[in-house]
Design a protein around this motif. Sequence first.
Motif, PDB file in Angstrom:
ATOM      1  N   GLN A  86      47.101  31.390  34.852  1.00  0.00           N
ATOM      2  CA  GLN A  86      46.242  32.477  34.607  1.00  0.00           C
ATOM      3  C   GLN A  86      44.668  31.927  34.498  1.00  0.00           C
ATOM      4  O   GLN A  86      43.977  32.875  34.903  1.00  0.00           O
ATOM      5  CB  GLN A  86      46.564  33.305  33.240  1.00  0.00           C
ATOM      6  CG  GLN A  86      48.266  33.905  33.497  1.00  0.00           C
ATOM      7  CD  GLN A  86      48.520  34.923  32.261  1.00  0.00           C
ATOM      8  OE1 GLN A  86      47.759  34.911  31.469  1.00  0.00           O
ATOM      9  NE2 GLN A  86      49.748  35.193  32.201  1.00  0.00           N
ATOM     10  N   ALA A  87      44.799  30.740  33.701  1.00  0.00           N
ATOM     11  CA  ALA A  87      43.444  30.322  33.590  1.00  0.00           C
ATOM     12  C   ALA A  87      42.896  29.897  34.908  1.00  0.00           C
ATOM     13  O   ALA A  87      41.586  30.238  34.922  1.00  0.00           O
ATOM     14  CB  ALA A  87      43.463  29.138  32.568  1.00  0.00           C
ATOM     15  N   ARG A  90      41.704  33.158  36.535  1.00  0.00           N
ATOM     16  CA  ARG A  90      40.454  33.761  36.078  1.00  0.00           C
ATOM     17  C   ARG A  90      39.260  33.212  36.850  1.00  0.00           C
ATOM     18  O   ARG A  90      38.210  33.510  36.890  1.00  0.00           O
ATOM     19  CB  ARG A  90      40.485  33.563  34.352  1.00  0.00           C
ATOM     20  CG  ARG A  90      41.320  34.719  33.741  1.00  0.00           C
ATOM     21  CD  ARG A  90      41.131  34.498  32.261  1.00  0.00           C
ATOM     22  NE  ARG A  90      42.140  35.352  31.768  1.00  0.00           N
ATOM     23  CZ  ARG A  90      43.239  34.852  31.115  1.00  0.00           C
ATOM     24  NH1 ARG A  90      43.561  33.699  31.103  1.00  0.00           N
ATOM     25  NH2 ARG A  90      44.278  35.659  30.642  1.00  0.00           N
ATOM     26  N   ARG A  91      39.288  31.790  36.861  1.00  0.00           N
ATOM     27  CA  ARG A  91      38.299  30.935  37.437  1.00  0.00           C
ATOM     28  C   ARG A  91      38.140  31.570  38.923  1.00  0.00           C
ATOM     29  O   ARG A  91      36.831  31.802  39.368  1.00  0.00           O
ATOM     30  CB  ARG A  91      38.329  29.622  37.349  1.00  0.00           C
ATOM     31  CG  ARG A  91      38.538  29.060  35.939  1.00  0.00           C
ATOM     32  CD  ARG A  91      38.560  27.303  35.924  1.00  0.00           C
ATOM     33  NE  ARG A  91      37.648  26.861  36.825  1.00  0.00           N
ATOM     34  CZ  ARG A  91      37.681  25.636  37.095  1.00  0.00           C
ATOM     35  NH1 ARG A  91      38.665  24.687  36.782  1.00  0.00           N
ATOM     36  NH2 ARG A  91      36.865  25.186  37.895  1.00  0.00           N
ATOM     37  N   ALA A  93      38.835  34.432  40.003  1.00  0.00           N
ATOM     38  CA  ALA A  93      38.244  35.827  39.959  1.00  0.00           C
ATOM     39  C   ALA A  93      36.859  35.752  39.656  1.00  0.00           C
ATOM     40  O   ALA A  93      36.002  36.451  40.303  1.00  0.00           O
ATOM     41  CB  ALA A  93      38.875  36.751  38.891  1.00  0.00           C
ATOM     42  N   ASP A  94      36.337  34.863  38.789  1.00  0.00           N
ATOM     43  CA  ASP A  94      34.953  34.681  38.588  1.00  0.00           C
ATOM     44  C   ASP A  94      34.116  34.249  39.645  1.00  0.00           C
ATOM     45  O   ASP A  94      32.909  34.878  40.039  1.00  0.00           O
ATOM     46  CB  ASP A  94      34.763  33.686  37.431  1.00  0.00           C
ATOM     47  CG  ASP A  94      35.180  34.225  35.891  1.00  0.00           C
ATOM     48  OD1 ASP A  94      35.225  35.500  35.797  1.00  0.00           O
ATOM     49  OD2 ASP A  94      35.416  33.409  35.239  1.00  0.00           O
ATOM     50  N   LEU A 134      44.688  39.065  39.857  1.00  0.00           N
ATOM     51  CA  LEU A 134      43.401  39.222  40.243  1.00  0.00           C
ATOM     52  C   LEU A 134      42.822  40.590  40.351  1.00  0.00           C
ATOM     53  O   LEU A 134      41.662  40.947  39.861  1.00  0.00           O
ATOM     54  CB  LEU A 134      43.263  38.552  41.859  1.00  0.00           C
ATOM     55  CG  LEU A 134      43.469  37.078  41.836  1.00  0.00           C
ATOM     56  CD1 LEU A 134      43.295  36.607  43.210  1.00  0.00           C
ATOM     57  CD2 LEU A 134      42.452  36.209  41.142  1.00  0.00           C
ATOM     58  N   GLN A 137      41.564  41.803  37.139  1.00  0.00           N
ATOM     59  CA  GLN A 137      40.575  40.932  36.657  1.00  0.00           C
ATOM     60  C   GLN A 137      39.350  41.615  37.389  1.00  0.00           C
ATOM     61  O   GLN A 137      38.023  41.175  37.307  1.00  0.00           O
ATOM     62  CB  GLN A 137      40.382  39.566  36.945  1.00  0.00           C
ATOM     63  CG  GLN A 137      41.428  38.778  36.728  1.00  0.00           C
ATOM     64  CD  GLN A 137      41.566  38.796  35.062  1.00  0.00           C
ATOM     65  OE1 GLN A 137      40.564  38.409  34.170  1.00  0.00           O
ATOM     66  NE2 GLN A 137      42.648  38.958  34.376  1.00  0.00           N
ATOM     67  N   THR A 203      29.363  33.564  31.862  1.00  0.00           N
ATOM     68  CA  THR A 203      30.567  34.152  32.727  1.00  0.00           C
ATOM     69  C   THR A 203      31.463  34.694  31.713  1.00  0.00           C
ATOM     70  O   THR A 203      31.954  34.037  30.651  1.00  0.00           O
ATOM     71  CB  THR A 203      31.345  32.721  33.469  1.00  0.00           C
ATOM     72  OG1 THR A 203      30.478  32.122  34.234  1.00  0.00           O
ATOM     73  CG2 THR A 203      32.538  33.112  34.199  1.00  0.00           C
ATOM     74  N   THR A 204      31.983  35.771  32.056  1.00  0.00           N
ATOM     75  CA  THR A 204      33.037  36.511  31.276  1.00  0.00           C
ATOM     76  C   THR A 204      34.100  37.056  31.967  1.00  0.00           C
ATOM     77  O   THR A 204      34.080  37.231  33.363  1.00  0.00           O
ATOM     78  CB  THR A 204      32.432  37.812  30.660  1.00  0.00           C
ATOM     79  OG1 THR A 204      31.735  38.709  31.643  1.00  0.00           O
ATOM     80  CG2 THR A 204      31.284  37.215  29.574  1.00  0.00           C
ATOM     81  N   SER A 205      35.330  37.254  31.595  1.00  0.00           N
ATOM     82  CA  SER A 205      36.569  37.466  32.430  1.00  0.00           C
ATOM     83  C   SER A 205      37.182  38.574  31.580  1.00  0.00           C
ATOM     84  O   SER A 205      37.356  38.876  30.531  1.00  0.00           O
ATOM     85  CB  SER A 205      37.285  36.155  32.423  1.00  0.00           C
ATOM     86  OG  SER A 205      36.870  35.293  33.199  1.00  0.00           O
ATOM     87  N   THR A 207      40.378  40.403  30.704  1.00  0.00           N
ATOM     88  CA  THR A 207      41.665  39.735  30.385  1.00  0.00           C
ATOM     89  C   THR A 207      42.808  40.743  31.082  1.00  0.00           C
ATOM     90  O   THR A 207      42.640  41.989  30.639  1.00  0.00           O
ATOM     91  CB  THR A 207      41.984  39.573  28.858  1.00  0.00           C
ATOM     92  OG1 THR A 207      41.148  38.832  28.401  1.00  0.00           O
ATOM     93  CG2 THR A 207      43.511  39.200  28.718  1.00  0.00           C
TER      94      THR A 207
END
Length: 210
Positions: A86-87, A90-91, A93-94, A134, A137, A203-205, A207
């Motif tokens: 998941q981490a 998230r990267r 998706a950013d 994704l 996100q 940078t924000t994600s 959740t």
Amino acid sequence: MIKTLFLAGLVAVAGCAPETQFMRTFNSEAGSEIDEGGFGNPTMNNIQLQTGQKSFAIDLSNRFASEVPSTVNFAFNSAQLDGTAQAALRRQADWIRQFPEVRFRVYGHTDLVGNQSYNKSLGLRRANAVVSFLSAQGISRSRLEALVSYGETQPLVVTAQPELRNRRTVTEVSGFVQSHPQVLNGKYAAIIFRDYVASAGETTSVTGTQ
């Protein structure tokens, strides 16, 4: 007499010697003294993109793989995303948010344990799990195209034993959204500027859940 001959020899040698850096700069076009071999490359790159001589999708895919983890791994016989996966997503998706004109494809893989038909289905479930995450996100499903499962046919490590590195999905750039043709029109500078501005912010994600 000897002094005269010596001076004449110096003149002759100087006449045969290569021109000085000053003379080369004086006789060359403006800017040539700072050219390190890439002078004109931006223009050449733009021309190659517009004429199809260079695939921007390939370049962007290579950049994606070098800047974020493009691969996530799974537990044995599972399509569940653990905290590490998941981490990584998230990267991804950013990074993907910076390029709304680009489409991506997710490939699912398994290890060599089990029969091929089941593993192909398992690889597809893994690809779907990544796409769902994704999407949570904020990435549009329309940009996550053509989910593919290779099952057990493309192992990284050839072994009949359970192998974590083979149980994976890989996210890659696959092309461009039809309504965002700016890259194909040679407007790459606009993307670079947008990327530069975005990099200055925090940078924000969002959740999400699987």
